[in-house]
Design an enzyme around this catalytic site. Structure first.
Site, short mmCIF file in Angstrom:
data_model
loop_
_atom_site.label_atom_id
_atom_site.label_comp_id
_atom_site.label_asym_id
_atom_site.label_seq_id
_atom_site.Cartn_x
_atom_site.Cartn_y
_atom_site.Cartn_z
N LYS A 195 114.63 7.74 62.21
CA LYS A 195 115.39 7.47 61.64
C LYS A 195 116.85 7.73 62.43
CE LYS A 195 116.84 7.63 56.54
NZ LYS A 195 116.66 8.35 55.54
N LYS A 248 112.97 3.20 61.82
CA LYS A 248 114.26 2.42 60.96
C LYS A 248 115.29 2.69 60.90
CE LYS A 248 115.06 3.93 55.97
NZ LYS A 248 115.59 4.67 55.80
C1 PBG Z 1 117.78 8.48 52.00
C2 PBG Z 1 116.76 7.36 52.50
C3 PBG Z 1 117.55 6.04 53.10
C4 PBG Z 1 116.76 4.60 53.14
C5 PBG Z 1 115.59 5.46 52.60
N1 PBG Z 1 115.43 6.70 52.39
C6 PBG Z 1 118.90 5.97 52.87
C7 PBG Z 1 119.97 6.81 53.33
O1 PBG Z 1 119.35 7.43 54.65
O2 PBG Z 1 120.60 7.30 53.36
C8 PBG Z 1 117.59 3.49 53.29
C9 PBG Z 1 116.43 1.80 52.71
C10 PBG Z 1 117.25 0.77 53.90
O3 PBG Z 1 118.55 0.82 53.35
O4 PBG Z 1 116.16 0.16 53.04
N2 PBG Z 1 116.64 8.98 51.80
#
Ligand code: PBG
Length: 327
Positions: A195, A248
């Protein structure tokens, strides 16, 4: 001319026969947003077509999803500001909004494969995925017990998979152990393995009002410049007991998806995130591109790169389009 590649592209039937990868509703996971209240369908400005739904409305949308052949959903909660605190205590309340939503969904639709989200940020007054020290550092090991307890609450509510999206070190093993100790040996873990600290999460943070109140997430989410580091994270998550590895965002990280698909024997998920969705929506609304074609091409390319499954805000509409033509 000895070789004429165009010969294999002459007709739709031939192109269907020679297609190397495909997209089907069965590959898609629909992210959904839940809010407190009744009869709520709150439009999300930064994500046209997506809404925050109260539990009663969530049930309506999931019924439609299932009819379209999308049997998997990932649920995210929008927590009221007054329920947030530094420790994200709301995330551990068994009759809080999120566990109630999970229970309602799984009771009404046991056939739905439900992925729940494990991270502090929607519940935290700091908007970070880990606990913060007084001087603003993320406290990795102090966060792990909270994540494990949160995962347990969600597993008890009926989640098929818990999905740690926090990027704390060691959390997959910690969660696996906690689940197993309580007898939840069948609850799976979808790990947000690679991520990245991405600007493409902007619209999602708007939707949940979960943006960090100070600093950024660069000490725990990965540097977008790195690919080999994703292999390291994948090795760790696999050894800690993850069932599915996720990359991601999706589209700007196709090389990472490919790298994980080739190096791991676990299923690979890609998260086609909110910013990717918002870009296509915005350009489509202006008539700058064909929204439907661009969305389907995105999903197709994520599959070609090696994603077995895709979390995507296009899931419901893509499933409807797939009834009209194959991809
Ligand atoms: C945070 C989380 C995020 C997303 C999913 N879970 C945002 C972040 O890390 O700040 C983003 C998903 C998206 O942008 O579609 N636990």
């Amino acid at each position: 001319m000895l070789e004429r590649p165009r010969r294999n592209r002459r007709s739709a039937a031939l192109r269907n026969l020679t297609r190397e990868s495909s997209v089907s509703a069965a590959n898609l996971i629909q992210p959904l947003f839940v809010v407190d209240g009744r009869n709520q369908r709150q439009a999300i400005e930064s994500m046209p077509g997506m809404e925050r739904l109260s539990i009663d409305q969530l049930l309506v949308d999931v019924e439609k999803l299932l009819q379209l052949g999308v049997s998997a959903a990932a649920l995210f909660p929008r927590i009221e500001e007054e329920r947030k605190d530094a420790r994200g205590s709301e995330s551990l309340r068994v009759d809080g909004l999120y566990p109630r939503a999970i229970r309602a969904l799984k009771e009404a639709y046991p056939q739905l494969c439900l992925f729940s989200d494990v991270a502090l940020d929607p519940y935290s007054s700091d908007g970070h995925d880990g606990l913060l020290s007084a001087d603003g550092r993320i406290l990795n090991d102090e966060t792990l017990p909270l994540l494990a307890e949160m995962a347990l609450v969600q597993a008890q509510a009926g989640a098929d998979f818990v999905s740690p999206s926090d990027m704390m070190d060691g959390r997959v093993a910690f969660i696996r152990k906690a689940l197993d100790n309580q007898g939840y040996t069948e609850t799976g873990i979808l790990a947000y393995t690679a991520k990245y600290a991405s600007a493409f999460y902007g619209p999602f943070r708007n939707a949940l009002e979960s943006a960090p109140r100070s600093g950024d997430k660069k000490t725990y989410q990965m540097d977008p410049a790195n690919r080999r580091e994703a292999l390291r994270e994948a090795r760790l998550d696999a050894s800690e007991g993850a069932d599915i590895l996720m990359v991601k965002p999706g589209l700007p990280y196709l090389d990472v998806i490919r790298a994980l698909a080739e190096s791991s024997d676990l299923p690979i998920a890609a998260y086609n995130v909110s910013g990717e969705y918002a870009m296509l929506r915005a350009a489509g609304e202006r008539g700058w591109l064909n929204y439907r074609a661009a969305a389907m091409e995105t999903l197709q390319c994520l599959r070609r790169a090696g994603a077995d499954m895709i979390l995507t805000y296009h899931a419901a509409e893509a499933a409807a389009w797939l009834r009209e033509e194959p991809y």
